[in-house]
Design an enzyme around this catalytic site. Structure first.
Site, PDB file in Angstrom:
ATOM      1  N   ARG A   1      46.820  41.052  37.836  1.00  0.00           N
ATOM      2  CA  ARG A   1      45.863  40.236  37.914  1.00  0.00           C
ATOM      3  C   ARG A   1      45.985  39.194  38.984  1.00  0.00           C
ATOM      4  O   ARG A   1      47.134  38.387  38.569  1.00  0.00           O
ATOM      5  CB  ARG A   1      45.543  39.390  36.465  1.00  0.00           C
ATOM      6  CG  ARG A   1      44.536  38.330  36.317  1.00  0.00           C
ATOM      7  CD  ARG A   1      44.505  37.931  34.842  1.00  0.00           C
ATOM      8  NE  ARG A   1      43.472  36.747  34.736  1.00  0.00           N
ATOM      9  CZ  ARG A   1      42.019  36.893  34.328  1.00  0.00           C
ATOM     10  NH1 ARG A   1      41.714  38.025  34.179  1.00  0.00           N
ATOM     11  NH2 ARG A   1      41.486  35.714  34.150  1.00  0.00           N
TER      12      ARG A   1
ATOM     13  N   HIS B   1      36.189  42.196  39.362  1.00  0.00           N
ATOM     14  CA  HIS B   1      36.516  42.171  38.157  1.00  0.00           C
ATOM     15  C   HIS B   1      35.888  43.415  37.248  1.00  0.00           C
ATOM     16  O   HIS B   1      34.961  43.018  36.441  1.00  0.00           O
ATOM     17  CB  HIS B   1      36.073  40.835  37.292  1.00  0.00           C
ATOM     18  CG  HIS B   1      36.906  40.393  35.988  1.00  0.00           C
ATOM     19  ND1 HIS B   1      37.719  41.251  35.618  1.00  0.00           N
ATOM     20  CD2 HIS B   1      36.886  39.483  35.358  1.00  0.00           C
ATOM     21  CE1 HIS B   1      38.448  40.358  34.624  1.00  0.00           C
ATOM     22  NE2 HIS B   1      37.662  39.298  34.233  1.00  0.00           N
TER      23      HIS B   1
ATOM     24  N   GLN C   1      36.001  43.682  33.203  1.00  0.00           N
ATOM     25  CA  GLN C   1      34.939  42.761  32.651  1.00  0.00           C
ATOM     26  C   GLN C   1      33.531  43.326  32.488  1.00  0.00           C
ATOM     27  O   GLN C   1      32.954  43.289  31.268  1.00  0.00           O
ATOM     28  CB  GLN C   1      34.957  41.390  33.133  1.00  0.00           C
ATOM     29  CG  GLN C   1      33.969  40.259  32.544  1.00  0.00           C
ATOM     30  CD  GLN C   1      34.523  40.084  31.049  1.00  0.00           C
ATOM     31  OE1 GLN C   1      35.610  39.632  30.813  1.00  0.00           O
ATOM     32  NE2 GLN C   1      33.595  40.355  29.990  1.00  0.00           N
TER      33      GLN C   1
ATOM     34  N   ASP D   1      29.029  32.432  34.559  1.00  0.00           N
ATOM     35  CA  ASP D   1      30.488  32.463  34.709  1.00  0.00           C
ATOM     36  C   ASP D   1      30.685  30.684  34.802  1.00  0.00           C
ATOM     37  O   ASP D   1      29.687  30.130  35.130  1.00  0.00           O
ATOM     38  CB  ASP D   1      31.014  33.034  35.692  1.00  0.00           C
ATOM     39  CG  ASP D   1      32.545  33.375  35.754  1.00  0.00           C
ATOM     40  OD1 ASP D   1      33.106  32.753  34.481  1.00  0.00           O
ATOM     41  OD2 ASP D   1      33.136  33.888  36.439  1.00  0.00           O
TER      42      ASP D   1
ATOM     43  N   CYS E   1      31.907  35.795  30.497  1.00  0.00           N
ATOM     44  CA  CYS E   1      33.098  36.591  30.391  1.00  0.00           C
ATOM     45  C   CYS E   1      34.099  35.321  29.702  1.00  0.00           C
ATOM     46  O   CYS E   1      35.277  36.071  29.439  1.00  0.00           O
ATOM     47  CB  CYS E   1      33.570  36.858  31.865  1.00  0.00           C
ATOM     48  SG  CYS E   1      33.649  35.485  32.824  1.00  0.00           S
TER      49      CYS E   1
ATOM     50  N   ARG F   1      36.450  44.315  25.625  1.00  0.00           N
ATOM     51  CA  ARG F   1      37.478  44.536  26.854  1.00  0.00           C
ATOM     52  C   ARG F   1      38.678  45.302  26.273  1.00  0.00           C
ATOM     53  O   ARG F   1      38.877  46.492  27.054  1.00  0.00           O
ATOM     54  CB  ARG F   1      38.138  43.119  27.024  1.00  0.00           C
ATOM     55  CG  ARG F   1      37.141  42.129  27.922  1.00  0.00           C
ATOM     56  CD  ARG F   1      37.120  42.648  29.345  1.00  0.00           C
ATOM     57  NE  ARG F   1      38.312  42.756  30.049  1.00  0.00           N
ATOM     58  CZ  ARG F   1      38.956  41.754  30.671  1.00  0.00           C
ATOM     59  NH1 ARG F   1      38.643  40.364  30.749  1.00  0.00           N
ATOM     60  NH2 ARG F   1      40.179  42.028  31.535  1.00  0.00           N
TER      61      ARG F   1
END
Length: 311
Positions: free
Chosen positions: A105, A132, A135, A223, A263, A291
């Site tokens: 990450r 991403h 996700q 987001d 998310c 997830r």
């Protein structure tokens, strides 16, 4: 030596592979809920490298790997110093000799691509500035759980043309659904970054008005306005995004049974109103839990291949 398969962006897998992963994730979730043994990764080790802070990514990968019978090594920025105390390619050569799988990450996509180039084991993108994929895999799984196949449906992305938006665009083109995108001027999605020369306008449409983007949508998602790494732009972004808050009026433009996703973490009153994220159409908690389930299917697939027991 066989070619190592990595998961650095959504486009790295085919539609057939996603069909398998989604079915396998459903089976693994069912087994998890029933406390059934599913330790397919016994004696395997996952290294997690974090240059960006994390809650859901760390817990979902770590818990998921333990549930599959494996173990986890957790490295933070201070522990790993990717590309600072030693070149990324040297870190990749060393770490990948000691573990079976690496999740990173970080900031630039080029970092994870460089690491993967010199890794002897599969590398998973846990988030970069550009993409991403884990996700969006969880989001699509969540949609299917609640509403069935996503093919032919419409997803409305409201807000920043960021890594989430880029990945939604890849998913729309690969899995054959429509993406409606509305972002403020200066923060638009870059379809060339997401799709390169393969951009197909049949799978996405941009809107100046976020309300118009929501019309007929089966899923509305957003987001935070200021993602990690862009904190210095916060005041400017608060002003630019003021009309892109998902509220009940915006949701009313979508299908009557439309879902809302985020998310997380979320800032109620900024990118979404509390009555939306905490309302009946929101599936953000299922989305967060999922997830773990999709990433278990992903890790298993990368390490031991397809399992016959998926139904």
């Amino acid at each position: 030596m066989s070619t190592i398969k990595h998961y650095l962006q959504f486009n790295d897998f085919s539609a057939d592979e996603y069909a398998y992963l989604l079915a396998r994730a459903a089976k693994l979730k069912q087994m998890f809920k029933k406390y059934e043994n599913h330790k397919t990764l016994t004696d395997h080790t996952l290294a997690m490298i974090f240059e960006k802070a994390s809650t859901r990514t760390r817990v979902s990968f770590e818990a998921g790997m333990y549930q599959l019978g494996g173990s986890v090594v957790h490295l933070t920025t201070n522990d790993s110093q990717l590309g600072r105390s030693e070149p990324i390619e040297d870190s990749a050569r060393v770490i990948s000799r000691m573990v079976d799988l690496v999740m990173i990450r970080t900031y630039e996509q080029t970092k994870i691509e460089k690491f993967a180039e010199f890794s002897r084991v599969p590398v998973i993108n846990g988030l970069t500035n550009e993409f991403h994929p884990c996700q969006i895999l969880a989001d699509i799984f969540t949609f299917i759980e609640h509403r069935g196949p996503i093919q032919g449906k419409t997803v409305a992305w409201i807000g920043d043309g960021n890594n989430m938006a880029n990945t939604w665009l890849q998913a729309a083109q690969l899995l054959d659904f429509k993406l409606h995108i509305s972002a403020p001027t200066g923060y638009e999605l870059d379809e060339k970054l997401a799709l390169g020369a393969k951009a197909d306008p049949a799978h996405f449409q941009t809107f100046e008005s976020p309300q118009e983007a929501c019309v007929g949508a089966h899923l509305v998602t957003t987001d935070v306005w200021t993602s990690m790494g862009y904190e210095e732009e916060n005041a400017k972004r608060m002003k630019a995004f003021a009309n892109w808050k998902v509220d009940s009026a915006m949701m009313a433009q979508a299908q009557s049974d439309a879902l809302f996703m985020h998310c997380l973490p979320a800032h109620r009153g900024e990118e979404v109103d509390a009555d939306v994220i905490d309302g009946a159409q929101s599936v953000v908690w299922d989305e967060a839990e999922n997830r773990m389930h999709v990433q278990k299917a992903l890790m298993e697939y990368l390490l031991v291949g397809k399992q016959s027991n998926i139904h």
